[in-house]
Scaffold this active site. Structure first.
Site, PDB file in Angstrom:
ATOM      1  N   ASN A 153       3.977 -25.303  50.932  1.00  0.00           N
ATOM      2  CA  ASN A 153       2.689 -24.929  51.518  1.00  0.00           C
ATOM      3  C   ASN A 153       2.706 -25.292  52.984  1.00  0.00           C
ATOM      4  OD1 ASN A 153      -0.112 -23.967  51.023  1.00  0.00           O
ATOM      5  ND2 ASN A 153      -0.610 -25.979  51.888  1.00  0.00           N
ATOM      6  N   GLU A 154       2.581 -24.279  53.835  1.00  0.00           N
ATOM      7  CA  GLU A 154       2.414 -24.497  55.280  1.00  0.00           C
ATOM      8  C   GLU A 154       3.434 -25.497  55.841  1.00  0.00           C
ATOM      9  OE1 GLU A 154      -1.744 -25.478  55.843  1.00  0.00           O
ATOM     10  OE2 GLU A 154      -2.283 -23.356  55.856  1.00  0.00           O
ATOM     11  N   GLU A 311      -4.385 -17.287  52.910  1.00  0.00           N
ATOM     12  CA  GLU A 311      -5.553 -18.176  52.942  1.00  0.00           C
ATOM     13  C   GLU A 311      -6.430 -17.851  54.139  1.00  0.00           C
ATOM     14  OE1 GLU A 311      -4.879 -22.400  53.136  1.00  0.00           O
ATOM     15  OE2 GLU A 311      -3.213 -22.313  51.743  1.00  0.00           O
ATOM     16  N   TRP A 319     -12.613 -29.722  57.798  1.00  0.00           N
ATOM     17  CA  TRP A 319     -11.760 -30.634  58.565  1.00  0.00           C
ATOM     18  C   TRP A 319     -11.936 -30.500  60.075  1.00  0.00           C
ATOM     19  CZ3 TRP A 319      -8.869 -27.033  61.108  1.00  0.00           C
ATOM     20  CH2 TRP A 319      -8.639 -25.805  60.453  1.00  0.00           C
ATOM     21  N   PHE A 361     -16.008 -30.517  50.487  1.00  0.00           N
ATOM     22  CA  PHE A 361     -16.998 -29.828  51.321  1.00  0.00           C
ATOM     23  C   PHE A 361     -16.453 -28.530  51.913  1.00  0.00           C
ATOM     24  CE2 PHE A 361     -18.448 -34.380  51.798  1.00  0.00           C
ATOM     25  CZ  PHE A 361     -19.418 -34.252  50.801  1.00  0.00           C
ATOM     26  N   HIS A 362     -15.297 -28.101  51.435  1.00  0.00           N
ATOM     27  CA  HIS A 362     -14.711 -26.828  51.898  1.00  0.00           C
ATOM     28  C   HIS A 362     -15.324 -25.687  51.097  1.00  0.00           C
ATOM     29  CE1 HIS A 362     -11.700 -23.850  53.012  1.00  0.00           C
ATOM     30  NE2 HIS A 362     -11.147 -24.731  53.835  1.00  0.00           N
TER      31      HIS A 362
END
Ligand code: GAL
Length: 663
Positions: A153-154, A311, A319, A361-362
């Protein structure tokens, strides 16, 4: 070479997101799948952070839950993008192999409890990654729901560089391959300066924090080594999967334009299909321009081929300093901009909002508020709209302009002790890109040594490091009829961050028809006037000596008063422009208007700046970011509304995807 495996285009535009069902009791999965179908989801990425569940103890696998999930998704007709979980090794791994932990530049060893891969050069990490990737390939390689491999991932986030002992050894080996002899390394790094000469390979180390500024050539090589080490990790996993499962495409999610620690020009050929993640800078009221840049860069990395957006967010992230929620309709405007710029998949992080952990909180496709929410209704509406756009699948975007982009140049320019802290390669790229975005000029990004002959216009806003080969490429481009725009602080150093023999801009001297005798950086807030009413520059000026170029605008005041500010040089069949000060995006318009004339670029004069207009093959995607409706004269059928007309009104905040009658 046989063609690389690709996603099956018969499924149209792919729609979905990261799906982390292991965070929920299995009873919830049935509801997830029902709602996915309601939203038109046809692809989900699973398993990205599941290593600790899939291999709870070294060499012991538990695939039960993933088996059940595969079968449920398959029964619902939803394809799977299967992650390899190597961005987050389990606690047992770091306990057993503490030497695989990442060490920061300041010597801090990073602990467990977050995420982020182990040291990319750790042999134990590489072995463990290959084992879990192979085990997944053996288990699921033949499953009919498997559509795509999502390796890791990334790469490069949240950390890229590692200064551990194992990394230092690997860096030394990398240097030995690059330079072969210590003499060559000493010459490339200019170690005569400050008495840094090496007589033994064992004395060469990673450029950890030191008493003062560390050798810039050493740091630049360390950045190259880091990108290569991460790429080796990808290739090891990819090859392990391919050995078992040769027909399913393999990719990894890039962060084009937002993570600068990997040289994606080198990575592009290694993936079967290019994929990207993008998040808006919430603080920026025009963040849709940054989105467009990332999408255009991704398409360019893909060599113009369609790519996958793996994504983005339905609304706020969690963030940034202030996580501004997307406004009504912004979710669709963002998605359609990616689509118009070449994406064949529109995916989000993530399907269902997490209750626990760092990202609670995303935003998500299914928010904490559930289905009785604005986000859910916009997610459903987007799914339905994408279902109407299957004819765009696999089609391409043609650009007539290119902006030069080179990660190695950025790494070099970002090192310490540059002539002004106000110099920013990214700021200049953003400004030039924004200018062309407003002018509706389609832009690709290109490596300075790439073939540029298909472009009418090439802009070099930030080519601090420019090799002689790249300069020769630009010379051929201009002589052949191209229009080139070069901004200040370009062509200053070679691949070792050494000033070019002959001084600043030396390799482009005959192309630009000038030389830069001295940099004249401005004080903070200082501006200089140009001899064109209302035009001012800031940050920078150059003391220019003309050698054939004509003066387009001169400085009226400031350190270069009376000298050239903006020049144009005719060379062969083309022309080369030089901009020696920083102009605002608006003021750049005055210069670019003339540049477009040189290049023969048609710019629509009657359309407002905030109407985004993109052409993808036989389609026009129009997105209105402004607060007034506009009429767009395009003869065709709007695939979203079904309306067939010669003129389409694009409502404030609205979108049209028009299939052209005349192609
Ligand atoms: C991405 C990452 C995702 C998630 C997301 C949040 O960078 O790949 O796993 O953390 O950010 O915005």
């Amino acid at each position: 070479m046989s063609p690389k495996p690709q996603l099956d285009p018969r499924h149209g535009i792919r729609y979905g997101g990261d799906y982390n069902p292991e965070q929920w009791p299995e009873e919830v999965w049935a509801e997830d799948i029902e709602l996915m179908r309601e939203a038109g989801v046809n692809l989900v990425s699973v398993g990205i952070f599941s290593w600790a569940l899939l291999e709870p103890r070294e060499g012991e696998y538990d695939f039960g839950w993933l088996d059940r999930l595969f079968d449920l998704l398959h029964a619902a007709g939803i394809g799977i993008s299967l992650g390899t979980p190597t961005a987050s090794p389990p606690a047992w791994f770091f306990h057993r192999y503490p030497e695989a932990r990442v060490v920061n530049r300041d010597g801090t060893t990073l602990g467990f409890g977050s995420r982020g891969m182990a040291s990319p050069s750790s042999p134990a990490y590489r072995r463990a990654s290959v084992s879990i990737a192979s085990a997944l390939a053996e288990r699921y390689g033949d499953h009919p729901a498997l559509a795509l491999w999502h390796v890791h991932n990334e790469y490069g986030a949240p950390v890229s560089e590692c200064y551990s002992d194992q990394s230092t050894q690997a860096f030394r080996a990398w240097l030995q391959r690059r330079y072969e002899t210590l003499d060559a390394l000493n010459a490339a790094w200019g170690t005569a300066f400050w008495g840094q000469r090496y007589e033994d390979w064992q004395h060469v180390s990673a450029p950890a924090v030191s008493a003062s500024v560390v050798n810039p050539a050493q740091r630049l090589d360390f950045a190259r080594y880091t990108s290569d080490a991460l790429l080796e990790c990808f290739i090891l996993e990819r090859d392990a999967i391919r050995a078992v499962c040769p027909n399913v495409p393999i990719t990894t999610n890039f962060m084009a334009g937002t993570c600068e620690s990997v040289d994606l020009w080198k990575w592009a050929d290694e993936v079967d299909v290019v994929a990207n993640d993008h998040y808006l800078v919430a603080e920026d009221a025009r963040s849709h321009v940054g989105l467009a840049l990332s999408a255009d860069l991704t398409r360019s990395i893909a060599g113009g081929k369609p790519w996958l957006l793996l994504e983005h967010s339905t609304s706020a992230v969690n963030w940034q300093p202030r996580n501004v929620a997307k406004r009504r309709g912004e979710l669709a405007r963002n998605a359609m901009s990616h689509l118009g710029r070449g994406a064949d998949a529109i995916m989000f992080f993530q399907w269902r909002a997490s209750r626990s952990g760092a990202e609670k909180f995303h935003s998500a496709m299914l928010p904490h508020a559930g289905t009785n929410s604005r986000i859910w209704s916009e997610v459903r509406a987007l799914g339905a709209d994408l279902g109407r756009l299957a004819s765009l699948t696999g089609t391409r975007v043609q650009a007539e302009a290119a902006i030069l982009w080179d990660w190695q140049s950025f790494w070099a320019q970002d090192l310490e002790w540059r002539p002004s802290e106000d110099l920013s390669h990214r700021e200049r790229i953003n400004a030039c890109y924004d200018r062309m975005w407003r002018d509706k000029v389609a832009v690709d990004f290109a490596h300075p040594e790439a073939d540029l002959s298909s472009y009418r216009l090439v802009v070099a806003p930030a080519s601090y490091l420019l090799t002689q080969a790249a300069a020769d490429n630009l010379r051929r481009y201009v002589e052949g009829g191209g229009t080139l725009v070069v901004s200040y602080f370009s062509a200053i150093v070679d691949e070792n961050d050494a000033v070019h023999p002959g001084g600043f801009v030396a390799p482009l001297r005959d192309v630009l028809g000038l030389t830069v005798e001295e940099f004249l950086p401005l004080r903070s807030g200082e501006t200089v006037h140009l001899d064109q009413p209302g035009l001012t520059g800031d940050v920078w000026a150059d003391a220019i000596r003309l050698e054939g170029a004509e003066v387009v605008m001169a400085y009226e005041d400031g350190p270069a008063a009376g000298g050239p500010a903006i020049t144009r040089h005719q060379l062969g069949d083309g022309s080369a422009w030089y901009l020696s000060t920083r102009l605002t995006v608006t003021d750049l318009g005055v210069v670019f208007e003339r540049v477009y004339q040189d290049a023969g670029t048609a710019v629509p004069v009657d359309l407002p700046e905030e109407l985004e207009v993109i052409r993808r093959s036989g389609h026009v995607v129009a997105i209105n970011h402004g607060d007034k409706p506009f009429d767009l004269d395009v003869d065709g059928t709007d695939l979203l509304s079904g309306q067939n007309a010669r003129t389409h009104e694009v409502a404030a905040g609205g979108i049209r995807v028009i299939s052209l009658h005349e192609r």
